[in-house]
Scaffold this active site. Structure first.
Site, PDB file in Angstrom:
ATOM      1  N   ASP A 228      49.159  62.555  25.438  1.00  0.00           N
ATOM      2  CA  ASP A 228      49.313  63.726  24.576  1.00  0.00           C
ATOM      3  C   ASP A 228      48.886  65.008  25.301  1.00  0.00           C
ATOM      4  OD1 ASP A 228      49.827  65.303  22.369  1.00  0.00           O
ATOM      5  OD2 ASP A 228      47.935  64.842  21.360  1.00  0.00           O
TER       6      ASP A 228
ATOM      7  N   GLN B 146      45.182  57.692  20.331  1.00  0.00           N
ATOM      8  CA  GLN B 146      44.100  58.644  20.007  1.00  0.00           C
ATOM      9  C   GLN B 146      43.422  58.146  18.732  1.00  0.00           C
ATOM     10  OE1 GLN B 146      47.162  61.705  20.116  1.00  0.00           O
ATOM     11  NE2 GLN B 146      45.785  63.048  21.250  1.00  0.00           N
TER      12      GLN B 146
ATOM     13  N   ARG C 238      37.516  75.486  22.610  1.00  0.00           N
ATOM     14  CA  ARG C 238      38.616  75.473  21.639  1.00  0.00           C
ATOM     15  C   ARG C 238      38.438  74.184  20.844  1.00  0.00           C
ATOM     16  NH1 ARG C 238      43.264  72.608  21.133  1.00  0.00           N
ATOM     17  NH2 ARG C 238      45.186  73.629  20.484  1.00  0.00           N
TER      18      ARG C 238
ATOM     19  N   ASP D 192      39.378  71.497  18.905  1.00  0.00           N
ATOM     20  CA  ASP D 192      40.694  70.910  18.671  1.00  0.00           C
ATOM     21  C   ASP D 192      40.789  70.187  17.322  1.00  0.00           C
ATOM     22  OD1 ASP D 192      43.327  70.071  19.757  1.00  0.00           O
ATOM     23  OD2 ASP D 192      42.459  68.079  19.522  1.00  0.00           O
TER      24      ASP D 192
ATOM     25  N   GLU E 121      40.874  75.627  16.068  1.00  0.00           N
ATOM     26  CA  GLU E 121      42.309  75.340  16.104  1.00  0.00           C
ATOM     27  C   GLU E 121      42.657  74.657  14.791  1.00  0.00           C
ATOM     28  OE1 GLU E 121      46.038  72.932  17.321  1.00  0.00           O
ATOM     29  OE2 GLU E 121      44.099  72.013  17.025  1.00  0.00           O
TER      30      GLU E 121
HETATM   31  C1  GLC Z   1      45.948  69.852  18.858  1.00  0.00           C
HETATM   32  C2  GLC Z   1      46.657  70.131  20.166  1.00  0.00           C
HETATM   33  C3  GLC Z   1      47.889  69.268  20.254  1.00  0.00           C
HETATM   34  C4  GLC Z   1      47.490  67.827  20.150  1.00  0.00           C
HETATM   35  C5  GLC Z   1      46.627  67.576  18.905  1.00  0.00           C
HETATM   36  C6  GLC Z   1      45.944  66.245  18.981  1.00  0.00           C
HETATM   37  O1  GLC Z   1      46.714  70.209  17.758  1.00  0.00           O
HETATM   38  O2  GLC Z   1      46.984  71.478  20.267  1.00  0.00           O
HETATM   39  O3  GLC Z   1      48.590  69.509  21.453  1.00  0.00           O
HETATM   40  O4  GLC Z   1      48.628  67.021  20.093  1.00  0.00           O
HETATM   41  O5  GLC Z   1      45.584  68.522  18.785  1.00  0.00           O
HETATM   42  O6  GLC Z   1      44.870  66.288  19.864  1.00  0.00           O
END
Ligand code: GLC
Length: 635
Positions: free
Chosen positions: A148, A258, A288, A290, A332
């Site tokens: 990813d 994941q 950042r 995530d 994010e």
């Molecule tokens: C965030 C990232 C994205 C990723 C997701 C899972 O949204 O920007 O690219 O797929 O997290 O980690």
């Protein structure tokens, strides 16, 4: 029931922790440091209250807290003197990141510069552009080839071999700092990869590590959760869980490799806090954060944006205040705007992506109508003092139409229909479309779909349509001026197009976001000083905007005030400064457009357009804007 107030409980807990710390040599050393002790004093109650609320039912809650504070103290002790000096400097200039000098860039290490050494070699270019903030996309050890884009992290302390090693990363952070550029890295803390050692041990059946994830022996509980959760990556797997080889089920919001961490277990909180402070000591300036929305799960909810997520973020933030005080968080949360704003708080995330402004800039370009964007700036732009948006035109991800249906309805637009139109428009399935986007996670069952594509391709450069360069510059002018930190996806400044080569790579072909994660466009960069080329024209335009931004103090800070232009195709907003104001006007139409002079009543007779350098008369006959023209009127 405990009859002590939270302050009294915190005091008692602190006394216990201090007593425990004094028992070890390390602990005694930590407590000697007055700086640390003072900051612990200020922030302890936050951490204690959150711990008590989330983990107070556990017999080991206090011991977990002792371990956490000890780890925090050790981390502070190990922090470089240079970073401690920076901590001090930023303490004195606590709103340094709100300056109009701030300018962000983002890139993949391998795609943009091959490896960390390559990124270091590009520092002169970053300085040429004026960057003060560099977000390097995930660069830690990850499964191969599927990871990813690095968001499946197998170790938070090991850099992917092809990119370099942790010493080079530390060295790069130092070099960037010398160049006045802050390092931004992801803290991927919602999940780890299935190859992280915690996950591997969990997969082997180790109970302690299994408890770090959301693991269940059969489908009963997963099925109950899935009754109310959303499918995030339906192309990969339906629902929120995947099944392991031994028959168990594990929560996996994104890709099957994941696995979501279980923050209802304090060991997870402690372990991730240790990883965070380790990275802070490498020299990361901004994390950042995530996929924050997904960090807490609760049966019978959608398991997104739950109140506990905010508590976790506050506790992480308080730990940084104690052990790495200059480090800041960027959230994010690409979710409904009502939720995005909940993460923005000095005590939570000081910065946040501005996904609404990003998406509505594209919406306005498609519809040639700025009403939704204007409404968003008026209604949803202002955030608490000391906080800032990160304004971007596009990211490494897809564009999702996260506007509020209620807001849209007020303007006569039905959300679901409008999203359908936008999706069709941006993948060139609408007559007259200039965009060349690609659908992402197209889910015919729910009707959900998002858009991948580079700025230039979405703006019409790939289909060689008129106005495409102007559209790119118009979009960036908004990101540069609405308030907050503008973020350039590096390559956009030379008009980089979509890259379809991902379709030939089995590890990438199913994820259309790779279309907007192209390789370093060497030929375009080579042309950047030549204004007879497309790359040169875009570069000159972006550089001009950067120069203006950096010399216009009104553009500092995080706030914008709406300005009603009376013409739906023209967006207006103001940036009031101490002595003067900048009024920004943007024409989204393919034709010339007027704003009547009545809109400028109460303003001086003349204002200087910073973009062209000309004085503009506001009295005579109103203002005419060329197609896609933008003005920054200072008065
Ligand atoms: C965030 C990232 C994205 C990723 C997701 C899972 O949204 O920007 O690219 O797929 O997290 O980690």
């Amino acid at each position: 029931m405990n009859s002590l107030s939270i302050e009294q409980q915190a005091r008692a807990a602190k006394a216990y922790i201090l007593q425990e710390l004094r028992k070890t040599k390390d602990g005694v050393e930590i407590l000697k440091d007055e700086n640390f002790f003072g900051r612990l004093d200020m922030n302890f109650i936050t951490i204690f209250a959150i711990f008590a609320e989330l983990y107070g039912y556990r017999h080991d809650c206090l011991d977990q807290l002792v371990d956490l504070i000890t780890m925090c103290g050790r981390s502070w002790k190990e922090r470089d003197p240079e970073l401690k000096a920076l901590d001090k400097q930023r303490e004195q200039d606590s709103e340094w990141y709100l300056s109009n000098q701030m300018l962000g860039g983002v890139c993949y290490v391998d795609r943009y510069a091959k490896n960390l050494a390559g990124i270091k070699d590009r520092i002169p270019y970053f300085k040429e552009l004026g960057l003060t903030y560099l977000h390097l996309m995930p660069l830690f050890k990850a499964p191969q080839p599927l990871n990813d884009g690095g968001y499946a992290v197998s170790s938070y302390r090991d850099v992917q071999e092809e990119l370099g090693d942790i010493h080079q990363l530390k060295d790069l952070a130092t070099e960037l700092r010398k160049a006045g550029i802050s390092l931004v890295l992801d803290l991927v803390f919602n999940h780890t990869s299935n190859e992280h050692q915690w996950a591997k041990k969990a997969a082997q059946g180790d109970p302690e590590h299994s408890a770090m994830y959301w693991m269940f022996p059969d489908r009963n509980v997963p099925a109950a959760f899935e009754r109310s959760t959303r499918e995030i990556f339906p192309d990969d797997h339906p629902g929120s869980f995947i099944q392991l080889a031994d028959g168990r089920f594990v929560w996996s919001t994104f890709y099957h490799f994941q696995w979501d961490l279980n923050y209802s277990n304090p060991t997870v909180f402690r372990s991730m806090a240790a990883e965070m402070l380790y990275l802070a000591n490498i020299g990361v300036d901004f994390f950042r954060m995530d996929a924050v929305a997904f960090m807490w799960k609760q049966m019978n909810t959608d398991c997104e944006n739950l109140p506990e997520v905010h508590k976790l973020l506050r506790a992480f933030n308080a730990l940084c205040r104690i052990a790495a005080p200059s480090v800041l968080f960027k959230s994010e949360a690409i979710v409904h705007p009502d939720y995005v704003v909940q993460y923005i708080d000095r005590y939570e995330c000081q910065l946040s992506y501005n996904p609404l402004q990003m998406a509505l800039t594209w919406e306005a370009l498609a519809t040639r109508d700025a009403s939704m964007l204007s409404q968003a700036i008026e209604r949803r732009h202002n955030i608490p003092r000391g906080c800032a948006w990160v304004n971007y035109v596009r990211s490494h991800d897809d564009i999702g139409w996260t506007f509020s249906d209620e807001d849209a309805l007020e303007l006569g637009k039905v959300g679901s229909n409008h999203r359908k139109f936008l999706n069709a428009f941006f993948v060139n399935r609408h007559p007259g479309s200039f965009a060349r986007g690609v659908p992402f996670q197209d889910n015919p069952r729910t009707g959900d779909c998002r858009i991948s594509g580079t700025t230039a391709s979405l703006a019409g450069l790939e289909s060689m349509q008129d106005h495409s360069i102007d559209r790119v510059l118009l979009a960036y002018s908004i990101a540069m001026s609405t308030g907050g930190i503008p973020l350039i996806y590096l390559g956009d400044e030379v008009g980089q197009l979509n890259d379809y080569s991902y379709l030939n790579d089995p590890a990438k072909m199913d994820d259309s976001r790779w279309v907007n994660r192209p390789w370093y466009p060497a030929a375009r960069y080579a042309e950047r000083e030549d204004t007879s080329t497309v790359a040169g024209q875009i570069y000159a335009g972006i550089k001009h905007l950067i120069k203006l931004r950096k010399s216009t103090e009104e553009l500092a800070g995080g706030r914008a005030v709406g300005f009603y232009t009376g013409n739906p195709t023209i967006l207006g907003y103001q940036r009031p400064g101490v002595h003067s104001t900048v009024l920004c006007l943007c024409n989204f139409s393919d034709n010339g457009q007027w704003i009547g002079r009545d809109r400028f009543m109460g303003m001086p007779a003349e204002a200087k357009d910073l973009v062209s350098g000309f004085m503009i008369n506001l009295r005579d006959a109103g203002i005419q804007l060329r197609p896609h023209q933008f003005l920054w009127l200072k008065y």
